[in-house]
Design a protein around this motif. Sequence first.
Motif, PDB file in Angstrom:
ATOM      1  N   PHE A   1       0.974  -1.376  -0.200  1.00  0.00           N
ATOM      2  CA  PHE A   1       0.134  -0.144  -0.169  1.00  0.00           C
ATOM      3  C   PHE A   1       0.762   1.251   0.071  1.00  0.00           C
ATOM      4  O   PHE A   1       2.188   1.525   0.849  1.00  0.00           O
ATOM      5  N   ARG A   2       0.577   2.044  -1.223  1.00  0.00           N
ATOM      6  CA  ARG A   2       1.425   3.574  -0.933  1.00  0.00           C
ATOM      7  C   ARG A   2       0.529   4.450  -0.334  1.00  0.00           C
ATOM      8  O   ARG A   2      -1.111   4.352  -0.327  1.00  0.00           O
ATOM      9  N   ALA A   3       0.876   5.323   1.093  1.00  0.00           N
ATOM     10  CA  ALA A   3       0.481   6.121   1.632  1.00  0.00           C
ATOM     11  C   ALA A   3       0.256   6.800   0.827  1.00  0.00           C
ATOM     12  O   ALA A   3       1.212   7.650  -0.157  1.00  0.00           O
ATOM     13  N   ARG A   4      -0.479   8.149   1.029  1.00  0.00           N
ATOM     14  CA  ARG A   4      -0.660   9.157   0.514  1.00  0.00           C
ATOM     15  C   ARG A   4      -0.513  10.697   1.340  1.00  0.00           C
ATOM     16  O   ARG A   4      -1.026  10.416   2.505  1.00  0.00           O
ATOM     17  N   TYR A   5       0.302  11.507   1.009  1.00  0.00           N
ATOM     18  CA  TYR A   5       0.272  13.140   1.162  1.00  0.00           C
ATOM     19  C   TYR A   5       0.484  14.049  -0.332  1.00  0.00           C
ATOM     20  O   TYR A   5       0.340  13.816  -0.622  1.00  0.00           O
ATOM     21  N   ILE A   6      -0.928  14.974   0.545  1.00  0.00           N
ATOM     22  CA  ILE A   6      -1.650  15.575   0.378  1.00  0.00           C
ATOM     23  C   ILE A   6      -0.576  16.971   0.199  1.00  0.00           C
ATOM     24  O   ILE A   6       0.339  17.645   1.451  1.00  0.00           O
ATOM     25  N   VAL A   7      -0.764  17.530  -1.417  1.00  0.00           N
ATOM     26  CA  VAL A   7       0.305  18.748  -2.021  1.00  0.00           C
ATOM     27  C   VAL A   7      -0.797  20.121  -1.827  1.00  0.00           C
ATOM     28  O   VAL A   7      -1.534  20.247  -2.707  1.00  0.00           O
ATOM     29  N   ALA A   8      -0.373  20.959  -0.884  1.00  0.00           N
ATOM     30  CA  ALA A   8      -1.360  22.031  -0.924  1.00  0.00           C
ATOM     31  C   ALA A   8      -0.576  23.344  -1.216  1.00  0.00           C
ATOM     32  O   ALA A   8       0.377  23.198  -0.986  1.00  0.00           O
ATOM     33  N   GLN A   9      -1.266  24.552  -1.456  1.00  0.00           N
ATOM     34  CA  GLN A   9      -1.017  24.771  -2.551  1.00  0.00           C
ATOM     35  C   GLN A   9      -1.443  26.684  -2.587  1.00  0.00           C
ATOM     36  O   GLN A   9      -2.944  26.615  -2.832  1.00  0.00           O
ATOM     37  N   ALA A  10      -1.077  27.261  -2.343  1.00  0.00           N
ATOM     38  CA  ALA A  10      -1.984  28.841  -1.455  1.00  0.00           C
ATOM     39  C   ALA A  10      -2.456  29.112  -3.289  1.00  0.00           C
ATOM     40  O   ALA A  10      -1.583  29.321  -4.294  1.00  0.00           O
ATOM     41  N   SER A  11      -3.740  29.840  -3.514  1.00  0.00           N
ATOM     42  CA  SER A  11      -4.001  30.241  -4.094  1.00  0.00           C
ATOM     43  C   SER A  11      -3.128  31.418  -4.683  1.00  0.00           C
ATOM     44  O   SER A  11      -3.241  31.935  -4.395  1.00  0.00           O
TER      45      SER A  11
END
Length: 129
Positions: A40-50
């Motif tokens: 299983f591949r862990a998922r990491y969220i990538v956030a960015q400023a608009s």
Amino acid sequence: MPDAIGIAGTALTVHRKWLDAVSDNLANANTATATSGEAFRARYIVAQASGDQQGVFVSGAEFGSAEGRIVHEPNHPLADAEGNVRYPDIDMAEQMGALIMAQRGYQVNAAVVDRAKETYQAALQIGRN
């Protein structure tokens, strides 16, 4: 003046998606697979400023290694001829820290929405009087 509710709302969405990813990672931390398959591949969220400085958004996700870690468990039903199975390479302490940060971020932004709503309602009351 930037819309406080809108900006906090975008952050709520990012934190909710972060919580979803962390909970999925935690739920699958002990998911065994055969050594011939991928872990299983862990998922990491990538956030960015608009670009318009009106909040944040999820720009994508990154995934952990599919190699995982090999564990010797000869009695496991998925064990190979050498008695090995593959587990995800997920650090539980790291995920719990991320869970706490995502929860706190969500709570703070929910409080901002509440305070902004109260402030807007108070301004409307002043205008009525």
